[in-house]
Design a protein around this motif. Structure first.
Motif, PDB file in Angstrom:
ATOM      1  N   GLY A   1       0.809  -1.213   0.000  1.00  0.00           N
ATOM      2  CA  GLY A   1       0.000   0.000   0.000  1.00  0.00           C
ATOM      3  C   GLY A   1       0.838   1.255   0.000  1.00  0.00           C
ATOM      4  O   GLY A   1       1.946   1.276  -0.537  1.00  0.00           O
TER       5      GLY A   1
ATOM      6  N   HIS B   1      -4.516   6.378  -3.593  1.00  0.00           N
ATOM      7  CA  HIS B   1      -4.672   4.980  -3.180  1.00  0.00           C
ATOM      8  C   HIS B   1      -5.707   4.263  -4.039  1.00  0.00           C
ATOM      9  O   HIS B   1      -5.506   3.110  -4.438  1.00  0.00           O
ATOM     10  CB  HIS B   1      -5.065   4.917  -1.695  1.00  0.00           C
TER      11      HIS B   1
ATOM     12  N   LEU C   1      -5.077   0.857  -6.169  1.00  0.00           N
ATOM     13  CA  LEU C   1      -5.838  -0.377  -5.966  1.00  0.00           C
ATOM     14  C   LEU C   1      -6.386  -0.945  -7.275  1.00  0.00           C
ATOM     15  O   LEU C   1      -6.576  -2.163  -7.397  1.00  0.00           O
ATOM     16  CB  LEU C   1      -6.983  -0.133  -4.974  1.00  0.00           C
TER      17      LEU C   1
ATOM     18  N   ALA D   1      -2.894  -4.094  -2.497  1.00  0.00           N
ATOM     19  CA  ALA D   1      -2.156  -3.005  -1.832  1.00  0.00           C
ATOM     20  C   ALA D   1      -3.114  -2.173  -0.975  1.00  0.00           C
ATOM     21  O   ALA D   1      -3.290  -0.979  -1.154  1.00  0.00           O
ATOM     22  CB  ALA D   1      -1.444  -2.140  -2.875  1.00  0.00           C
TER      23      ALA D   1
ATOM     24  N   ARG E   1      -3.182  -1.335   2.229  1.00  0.00           N
ATOM     25  CA  ARG E   1      -2.834  -0.543   3.407  1.00  0.00           C
ATOM     26  C   ARG E   1      -2.650   0.927   3.083  1.00  0.00           C
ATOM     27  O   ARG E   1      -2.067   1.277   2.057  1.00  0.00           O
ATOM     28  CB  ARG E   1      -1.532  -1.049   4.022  1.00  0.00           C
ATOM     29  N   LEU E   2      -3.114   1.745   4.003  1.00  0.00           N
ATOM     30  CA  LEU E   2      -2.926   3.176   3.904  1.00  0.00           C
ATOM     31  C   LEU E   2      -2.436   3.660   5.260  1.00  0.00           C
ATOM     32  O   LEU E   2      -3.186   3.709   6.230  1.00  0.00           O
ATOM     33  CB  LEU E   2      -4.252   3.835   3.527  1.00  0.00           C
TER      34      LEU E   2
END
Ligand SMILES: *Cc1c(COP(=O)(O)O)cnc(C)c1O
Length: 235
Positions: free
Chosen positions: A167, A189, A193, A199, A201-202
């Motif tokens: 992420g 984000h 994605l 990915a 996670r942030l």
């Protein structure tokens, strides 16, 4: 109050803030992970935090992180995970990948090959977050990849043996409403994605702005001073 009691009470307060922010955003408190940033504080604090249930800690300087991870090697078997969140030099990247479980500050292509090499030598997969700069265009870039460069960098990480693209990470710029910056991050984000559905996670939000980050979809907050106390001014 002992140090352990002080850490316990500040940790409780931060967990409460995360839970309230999650609820306010219609999210489950469990969906927001806490990385406790232990930079500048001794390994004994990390051990005390582990005893209080903390399993993810963040460090931003290689030598300090490496020394603490070595001193607390036993805790790795007890579930402690080290996040590297600081500026990375390419000549140190392989060494960082030998102890860091998550490297959150990958902001340029030059870091990818040495990180992968370190991970392969260690014989473990290292989780990687691409650090995005949220500075307005034209402002002196501190750390982080330009949002336009994120897709290519993410592809490179995903293709590297030993690394897992998980992420994005970002720090809200000074002097700007963090909510506006985190809204831009959420858009970056979303684009990521589309290409890399894993990915998820942030990593966004710190002691001063974790509520705004959770409101904009942070899956992990990185909190230092609200738990450990004020850091020494300069070092
Ligand atoms: C130091 C640091 C933090 C924690 O900041 P606090 O304001 O002490 O919570 C979070 N993220 C990064 C990248 C840091 O360097």
């Amino acid at each position: 109050m002992s140090r352990a009691e002080e850490l316990a009470s500040r940790l409780d307060a931060v967990r409460g803030r995360i839970a309230r922010a999650a609820e306010a955003a219609g999210r489950r408190p469990d969906d927001v992970g806490l990385v406790v940033v232990t930079k500048f504080f001794p390994a004994s604090d990390v051990a005390a935090l582990h005893a209080l249930g903390v399993r993810e800690v963040g460090e931003n300087r290689h030598q300090e992180a490496e020394a603490k991870a070595a001193e607390l090697a036993d805790l790795a078997a007890a579930g402690l995970r080290w996040h590297f969140i600081g500026g990375l030099q390419s000549n140190k990247a392989a060494a960082v990948a030998r102890y860091a479980d998550v490297v959150e500050s990958v902001d340029r292509a030059k870091l990818v090959a040495p990180l992968g090499r370190g991970a392969r030598e260690r014989g473990a997969e290292v989780d990687v977050l691409v650090q995005v700069s949220l500075d307005p265009p034209g402002r002196d870039q501190r750390a982080g990849a330009d949002p336009d460069d994120v897709p290519a960098l993410a592809d490179l990480v995903a293709a590297e043996d030993g690394l897992r693209l998980r992420g994005l990470m970002a720090v809200a710029p000074l002097g700007e409403d963090p909510a506006a910056a985190f809204a831009r991050l959420a858009a970056v984000h979303e684009r990521l994605l589309a290409d890399h559905p894993g990915a998820v996670r942030l990593s966004a939000g710190m002691s001063g702005d974790l509520e705004q980050a959770v409101a904009h979809g942070a899956t992990h907050v990185r909190v230092g001073s609200a738990i450990l106390g004020p850091r020494p001014e300069v070092r």
